[in-house]
Design an enzyme around this catalytic site. Structure first.
Site, mmCIF file in Angstrom:
data_model
loop_
_atom_site.group_PDB
_atom_site.id
_atom_site.type_symbol
_atom_site.label_atom_id
_atom_site.label_comp_id
_atom_site.label_asym_id
_atom_site.label_seq_id
_atom_site.Cartn_x
_atom_site.Cartn_y
_atom_site.Cartn_z
ATOM 1 N N GLU A 31 -9.168 5.504 -23.555
ATOM 2 C CA GLU A 31 -9.277 5.152 -21.842
ATOM 3 C C GLU A 31 -8.044 6.309 -21.021
ATOM 4 O O GLU A 31 -8.191 7.291 -20.475
ATOM 5 C CB GLU A 31 -9.572 4.154 -21.092
ATOM 6 C CG GLU A 31 -9.554 4.147 -20.130
ATOM 7 C CD GLU A 31 -10.359 2.873 -18.996
ATOM 8 O OE1 GLU A 31 -10.711 1.934 -19.600
ATOM 9 O OE2 GLU A 31 -11.112 3.240 -18.253
ATOM 10 N N GLU A 54 -13.138 -7.348 -10.030
ATOM 11 C CA GLU A 54 -13.821 -5.302 -9.967
ATOM 12 C C GLU A 54 -15.191 -5.440 -9.107
ATOM 13 O O GLU A 54 -16.438 -4.611 -10.189
ATOM 14 C CB GLU A 54 -13.820 -5.092 -10.764
ATOM 15 C CG GLU A 54 -12.367 -4.289 -11.556
ATOM 16 C CD GLU A 54 -12.136 -3.835 -12.899
ATOM 17 O OE1 GLU A 54 -13.070 -3.027 -13.075
ATOM 18 O OE2 GLU A 54 -10.905 -2.620 -12.406
ATOM 19 N N ASP A 84 -3.521 -2.786 -17.289
ATOM 20 C CA ASP A 84 -4.889 -2.207 -17.606
ATOM 21 C C ASP A 84 -4.515 -0.498 -18.510
ATOM 22 O O ASP A 84 -4.841 0.011 -17.944
ATOM 23 C CB ASP A 84 -5.758 -1.545 -16.096
ATOM 24 C CG ASP A 84 -7.224 -1.388 -16.560
ATOM 25 O OD1 ASP A 84 -7.341 -2.015 -17.665
ATOM 26 O OD2 ASP A 84 -7.688 -1.211 -15.810
HETATM 27 C C1 BDP Z 1 -11.050 -1.363 -16.975
HETATM 28 C C2 BDP Z 1 -11.859 0.120 -17.258
HETATM 29 C C3 BDP Z 1 -13.063 -0.173 -16.738
HETATM 30 C C4 BDP Z 1 -13.246 -1.741 -16.923
HETATM 31 C C5 BDP Z 1 -12.098 -2.621 -16.772
HETATM 32 C C6 BDP Z 1 -11.830 -4.326 -17.700
HETATM 33 O O1 BDP Z 1 -11.927 1.442 -16.618
HETATM 34 O O2 BDP Z 1 -14.215 -0.138 -17.076
HETATM 35 O O3 BDP Z 1 -14.966 -2.282 -16.737
HETATM 36 O O4 BDP Z 1 -10.888 -2.001 -17.447
HETATM 37 O O5 BDP Z 1 -11.692 -4.003 -18.450
HETATM 38 O O6 BDP Z 1 -9.900 -0.760 -17.409
HETATM 39 O O7 BDP Z 1 -13.264 -5.064 -16.946
#
Ligand code: BDP
Length: 710
Positions: free
Chosen positions: A428, A326, A400
């Site tokens: 979340e 990401e 996730d």
């Molecule tokens: C996702 C979240 C994000 C996190 C990412 C992670 O939306 O904010 O940075 O996981 O775990 O679920 O790195």
């Protein structure tokens, strides 16, 4: 939030007795108001309210007349204060704490090094079996005295034992003839905070970050102590305090001094400090041209940085790293592997016994068209190439933190590299701080999943405990939810998820129901009927949430801020951030084909699971559209078509959410008004959202199914 200066803190802390170490836990005299009304509470005390559990208190008063705590270290001071405050509140009377005299009906607390009696008793052999953090609690009769002994090899073990005894009394259990031997099943029991240096929290729903960077290191908030106490009470032994999307400045001298001050506050509670490290730190704060893990100057930089950190924090735990994920920098920029990246940091930390926790949350589009397959492919290829002080941190599911996912196939698949689990208490994708969703049941389902890595009964829990493959490092981490809100977690019931994590990290095999029961008794009341109503609400809540959001294996119906499901979301910077990539609804049907005819993700699981998941008739219906693409008329086990079943699930979820509200309203007058009202307000939101979401989602999928919405 009250702040006090560092000097005051130390002075008052050393002053002992009711000093700052536990002053967040002020003794309470529990009594109803003049009209018999239960006094209001704000939730700040979490599960450490120490309210008297009912009639059994009389028995406790008979059994506990005094306590004896020897040892003068900061941890022993914490122990003494916790016992004094806890027993006073629960028993409603002062219990003298002596340092040497052992009288009849005493609680005796110590280590073989701190207390003669423990050395002289026959506990030493047994103590060897509980390791560095375990403890024994034993009712013994010695020299005509009835004693309750809490013994451990280390003072942190003793602290855990004291919290255990206080939990027994808070929950109204008998303490007459105790014979308890506890030892944590996992070494690393870590909370992960996704807190940014500007005070915001990524995916935080309970106010701002607890860490007051502007004030540190001079001013130490009382809340740091109360936080450590809460963590220690459930066995948490480390905290990663900054976001995995790491700001490199955390490793600058200015911030490290602030971090060290927090570490000092937490040390007496056995909470070790860990930091998320940005892989590009040598470039971003070190002025080097590259962060290539094989470059000698980069190696030197990390080695010097590690030395600097340990100079300030001698028991620093290590680094958590999100790399090549990401948009975060990582070794791939330099054509290097995750193993080369992780080993770079591991070598820098090794001389200090530090560890690297390397996250497996990677989903590089070049690896495979199916997002859920990518991490498995990347990491299994590297198994055996990581240093012994590296552990791979793997999210519970391959996608996730969705409301329901099958377990991540990396559990059981890494034979020569330690693997720990990452779960998420901050909700979340599970209603944030608005919906009552107890995640204990979801985590129980995950931990009990059989990976079949070495035949049947190779559960995820056993993989984590190093019983399937002999791991050097074992552990579990949780992205946690506290912020500056008075009740810490926004929703009073979100506290239960922080609590459940700690308990499961201590012992991944404790039933979720038992954890819920403990938590309710400590947090709300010990009144039997009320306890069972609330406990059942909690036990039902996760499946209810799944029903009205993503039943039958639906997943990632998200967009926006990840609160409301948005199955229509078809636009995002990358396809695997949309909802349509996953559900693929069309007039023919719905679902992602991960069978051998599709992406083949099923084959990342060991037999017989891969065959079961592959077979539409044997695949658990909870994962049906996760693994299979099905026609709308696919016949379900209920006899309904898939479309009818989807409609039934969504409708059921919405009505169950409305029922949650009603069940809670039935408890009016039996809990304090304030918390009852605050929870009711959120349950009303939950019921309304559930109805709305069910309508919207069915309306959307109905456009594809062309069948009447039931
Ligand atoms: C996702 C979240 C994000 C996190 C990412 C992670 O939306 O904010 O940075 O996981 O775990 O679920 O790195």
């Amino acid at each position: 939030m009250d702040g006090i200066s560092r000097r005051q803190f130390i002075t008052r802390g050393l002053a002992g007795a009711a000093g700052l170490y536990v002053s967040g836990c002020v003794p309470v005299q529990w009594q109803a108001g003049p009209s018999g009304q239960i006094p209001d509470e704000d939730g700040y005390r979490l599960w450490l309210r120490y309210a008297p559990p009912g009639q059994i208190v009389k028995e406790y008063r008979q059994l506990v007349r005094q306590a004896c705590v020897q040892g003068r270290s900061p941890t022993f001071r914490v122990i003494r204060d916790e016992l004094a405050v806890g027993l006073f509140s629960i028993l409603g009377q002062q219990i003298p704490i002596s340092e040497d005299s052992i009288s009849d009906r005493s609680i005796i607390v110590g280590t073989p090094g701190s207390l003669d009696l423990i050395r002289r008793s026959n506990l030493e052999d047994e103590l060897r079996a509980v390791g560095n953090e375990g403890f024994l609690i034993r009712s013994i009769r010695l020299a005509d005295k009835d004693l309750t002994v809490i013994a451990a090899n280390t003072e942190i073990g003793v602290l855990y034992g004291v919290f255990h005894l206080l939990r027994l009394t808070q929950t109204g259990q008998r303490i007459r003839s105790l014979d308890i031997r506890e030892r944590p099943a996992l070494q690393l029991r870590l909370v992960n905070h996704w807190d940014n240096l500007n005070g915001t929290i990524e995916r935080g729903y309970a106010g701002r970050s607890l860490w007051q960077w502007q004030e540190l290191p001079e001013v130490l908030s009382q809340r740091y102590v109360d936080y450590a106490r809460a963590c220690a009470s459930i066995g948490i032994n480390g905290a990663v305090i900054n976001n995995v999307n790491a700001d490199p400045r955390i490793l600058t001298p200015t911030y490290l001094r602030k971090v060290a001050a927090l570490a000092d506050v937490w040390r007496p509670y056995g909470i070790r400090m860990y930091l998320s490290a940005n892989f590009a730190s040598p470039v971003r704060i070190g002025g080097l041209p590259v962060a290539d893990p094989l470059d000698p100057s980069v190696k030197d930089w990390w080695r010097a940085k590690a030395d600097e950190i340990y100079g300030l924090i001698p028991d620093f735990g290590g680094f958590l790293v999100k790399a090549d994920s990401e948009g975060q920098p990582g070794p791939k920029t330099y054509g290097r592997s995750h193993a080369e990246g992780a080993n770079l940091l591991a070598d820098a930390l090794a001389p200090h016994n530090g560890i690297v926790i390397w996250r497996a949350f990677v989903y590089d589009q070049d690896v495979d068209p199916d997002r859920v397959k990518r991490a498995y492919i990347e990491f299994t290829t590297l198994d055996g190439q990581f240093r012994p002080n590296v552990v791979i941190q793997v999210k519970n599911g391959p996608l996730d933190f969705q409301p329901r996912e099958p377990f991540h196939p990396l559990f059981g698949a890494m034979r020569q590299t330690s693997v720990m689990a990452e779960i998420q208490a901050t909700q979340e994708y599970t209603g944030q701080a608005k919906h009552l969703v107890y995640l204990g049941t979801m985590w129980e389902e995950f931990l009990r999943s059989d990976t079949y890595a070495k035949g049947p009964d190779s559960t995820v829990a056993k993989v984590l405990m190093g019983q399937v493959h002999p791991y050097q490092l074992t552990g579990m981490a949780c992205v946690v939810n506290p912020g500056t809100d008075t009740n810490w977690c926004g929703h009073h019931f979100s506290q239960a998820n922080w609590y459940a994590f700690g308990r499961l990290a201590w012992d991944p095999q404790i039933p979720a129901e038992r954890i819920a029961d403990e938590w309710v008794r400590m947090t709300f009341t010990n009144e039997g009927q009320v306890v069972s109503t609330i406990r059942q609400m909690m036990m039902d809540s996760h499946q209810i949430y799944v029903n009205y959001t993503m039943p039958l294996g639906l997943h990632h119906l998200i967009g926006g801020d990840h609160y409301a499901p948005m199955p229509w979301n078809d636009r995002a910077p990358r396809p695997d951030w949309t909802a349509t990539y996953y559900h693929q609804a069309s007039e023919e049907g719905i679902g992602f084909d991960r069978t051998r005819r599709g992406s083949g993700a099923v084959d990342q699981y060991f037999p017989p699971l891969c065959d079961i998941f592959d077979d539409i008739d044997r695949c658990p219906e909870e994962y049906l559209i996760w693994f299979h693409r099905c026609g709308w008329d696919h016949r379900m086990r209920s006899g309904r078509t898939l479309w009818e079943e989807l409609c039934a699930r969504y409708r059921l979820g919405a009505s169950q959410a409305a029922q949650l509200y009603k069940r809670w309203q039935g408890l009016a007058g039996r809990l304090d008004q304030r918390r009852h009202r605050e929870v009711a307000e959120r349950l009303a939101i939950q019921a309304a959202d559930a109805a709305k979401w069910a309508d919207q989602i069915l309306e959307y999928f109905g456009r594809f199914s062309n069948r009447p919405i039931g």
